[in-house]
Write a protein that holds these residues in place. Sequence first.
Motif, mmCIF file in Angstrom:
data_model
loop_
_atom_site.group_PDB
_atom_site.id
_atom_site.type_symbol
_atom_site.label_atom_id
_atom_site.label_comp_id
_atom_site.label_asym_id
_atom_site.label_seq_id
_atom_site.Cartn_x
_atom_site.Cartn_y
_atom_site.Cartn_z
ATOM 1 N N GLY A 206 27.714 32.577 41.348
ATOM 2 C CA GLY A 206 27.424 31.227 41.822
ATOM 3 C C GLY A 206 27.900 30.977 43.237
ATOM 4 O O GLY A 206 28.272 29.850 43.598
ATOM 5 N N VAL A 207 27.900 32.018 44.030
ATOM 6 C CA VAL A 207 28.326 31.920 45.428
ATOM 7 C C VAL A 207 27.092 32.059 46.308
ATOM 8 O O VAL A 207 26.576 33.162 46.501
ATOM 9 C CB VAL A 207 29.353 33.015 45.778
ATOM 10 N N GLY A 208 26.598 30.967 46.818
ATOM 11 C CA GLY A 208 25.458 31.037 47.714
ATOM 12 C C GLY A 208 25.866 31.469 49.104
ATOM 13 O O GLY A 208 27.053 31.445 49.465
ATOM 14 N N VAL A 209 24.873 31.859 49.886
ATOM 15 C CA VAL A 209 25.151 32.250 51.266
ATOM 16 C C VAL A 209 25.801 31.098 52.024
ATOM 17 O O VAL A 209 26.693 31.306 52.860
ATOM 18 C CB VAL A 209 23.846 32.695 51.959
ATOM 19 N N GLU A 210 25.391 29.861 51.695
ATOM 20 C CA GLU A 210 25.984 28.707 52.378
ATOM 21 C C GLU A 210 27.477 28.569 52.070
ATOM 22 O O GLU A 210 28.264 28.131 52.910
ATOM 23 C CB GLU A 210 25.243 27.416 52.000
ATOM 24 N N MET A 211 27.918 28.984 50.858
ATOM 25 C CA MET A 211 29.336 28.933 50.534
ATOM 26 C C MET A 211 30.107 29.954 51.371
ATOM 27 O O MET A 211 31.206 29.666 51.860
ATOM 28 C CB MET A 211 29.570 29.202 49.045
ATOM 29 N N ALA A 224 36.789 28.317 43.759
ATOM 30 C CA ALA A 224 37.227 29.270 42.734
ATOM 31 C C ALA A 224 36.193 30.373 42.526
ATOM 32 O O ALA A 224 36.550 31.543 42.318
ATOM 33 C CB ALA A 224 37.501 28.532 41.426
ATOM 34 N N ALA A 225 34.921 30.003 42.577
ATOM 35 C CA ALA A 225 33.863 30.995 42.362
ATOM 36 C C ALA A 225 33.922 32.091 43.421
ATOM 37 O O ALA A 225 33.693 33.272 43.127
ATOM 38 C CB ALA A 225 32.491 30.317 42.375
ATOM 39 N N TYR A 226 34.244 31.702 44.639
ATOM 40 C CA TYR A 226 34.348 32.679 45.724
ATOM 41 C C TYR A 226 35.526 33.628 45.467
ATOM 42 O O TYR A 226 35.411 34.843 45.646
ATOM 43 C CB TYR A 226 34.522 31.956 47.050
ATOM 44 N N GLY A 227 36.651 33.075 45.014
ATOM 45 C CA GLY A 227 37.790 33.911 44.674
ATOM 46 C C GLY A 227 37.467 34.885 43.547
ATOM 47 O O GLY A 227 37.880 36.047 43.574
ATOM 48 N N ASP A 228 36.691 34.415 42.555
ATOM 49 C CA ASP A 228 36.290 35.302 41.460
ATOM 50 C C ASP A 228 35.422 36.444 41.970
ATOM 51 O O ASP A 228 35.550 37.591 41.512
ATOM 52 C CB ASP A 228 35.511 34.506 40.402
ATOM 53 N N LEU A 229 34.534 36.142 42.918
ATOM 54 C CA LEU A 229 33.697 37.196 43.505
ATOM 55 C C LEU A 229 34.552 38.216 44.247
ATOM 56 O O LEU A 229 34.338 39.434 44.121
ATOM 57 C CB LEU A 229 32.674 36.575 44.459
ATOM 58 N N MET A 230 35.529 37.733 45.010
ATOM 59 C CA MET A 230 36.412 38.652 45.727
ATOM 60 C C MET A 230 37.158 39.559 44.750
ATOM 61 O O MET A 230 37.310 40.757 44.984
ATOM 62 C CB MET A 230 37.413 37.874 46.592
ATOM 63 N N GLU A 231 37.636 38.983 43.633
ATOM 64 C CA GLU A 231 38.341 39.791 42.632
ATOM 65 C C GLU A 231 37.417 40.850 42.032
ATOM 66 O O GLU A 231 37.831 41.992 41.803
ATOM 67 C CB GLU A 231 38.902 38.899 41.525
#
Length: 319
Positions: A206-211, A224-231
């Motif tokens: 759920g991390v769009g390019v705009e995020m 939080a979604a961005y942090g989950d992607l990084m993990e």
Amino acid sequence: MTRDALVDPSDHVIRAAQALGPESSWAAYFGRHSKSFRFSAWLFPREQRRAISGVYAFCRFTDDLVDETEVDVDTARERVEAWRQLSRAAYDGARTGIPLLDVVMERMSGNGAPFHYVDDLLTGVSMDLEPLNFETLDDLSVYTYRVASVVGGWITEQFGEHDPDLLDRAYSLGHAMQLTNILRDVGEDWRRDRLYLPRRMLDEYGVGVEMVGRVAQTRESVPAAYGDLMEALMSVADHHYDRAFQAIPELPVWYGRPVAVAARVYQGIHDVIRSNQYDNGQRRAYTSLGTKLTLGWHALRELAEVKRTHASALLVADG
């Protein structure tokens, strides 16, 4: 377009490469651009450390040909191709008058490292000349192989290790380190109109390019979604680090120790990204000298333990 862009691509490349000077100058060039790996490189014997500095100076110079901002894409591509031809000629024994090529390519060919590593590297850095759009993690892996895994393969074969499984583990370390590099530099890359994160994983979390753009351009709290992607991406890198580490005991001691330290020191960037609350847009993750020393010490202890485990397994198998 600058006046220099009108110069014949070969002439420009020759002048720029000659400006790096003799082999005694390359360690400083290497150190300015690769502090973490240079830290571990001090564990190499002197002669091998010189060889490592040459390979990394070659790779850094190659990358700089693409990252030059004063020329257009076609000119940059012509310069890369000129560098490919000069490199091939030096590998085949011609004297180019460029110390970086005449020394590094002679060493590469003389020690049995195949030229395809240079070819793949040049193809990989050239990918940055076009808009990047990695749909899947496998697509990204093609890129990380070309710009990083080939370096591990090149060094390993140049040092006389040609076992296919060992080389595959060296490629894994390249995948791991380049992925760490991508995660560290999301903001910096965004400001250069580059995005290396796989689009399907962006969608999955759920991390769009705009995020990604907001993380790169603002000081807002990281979602939080961005942090989950990084993990998730750090977990992929961790898998490659661990896969590579299991093969390090098979290397000669003088080679295995600095590789083990390099792997764990670079992997330590993940913890800094976490401590920065996943803000890799505005904050650059780096490890201090003290942290490098601690991570390096633990890496050597881990390597000793892995060696003991391997030795015990061999005794059981022989028994």
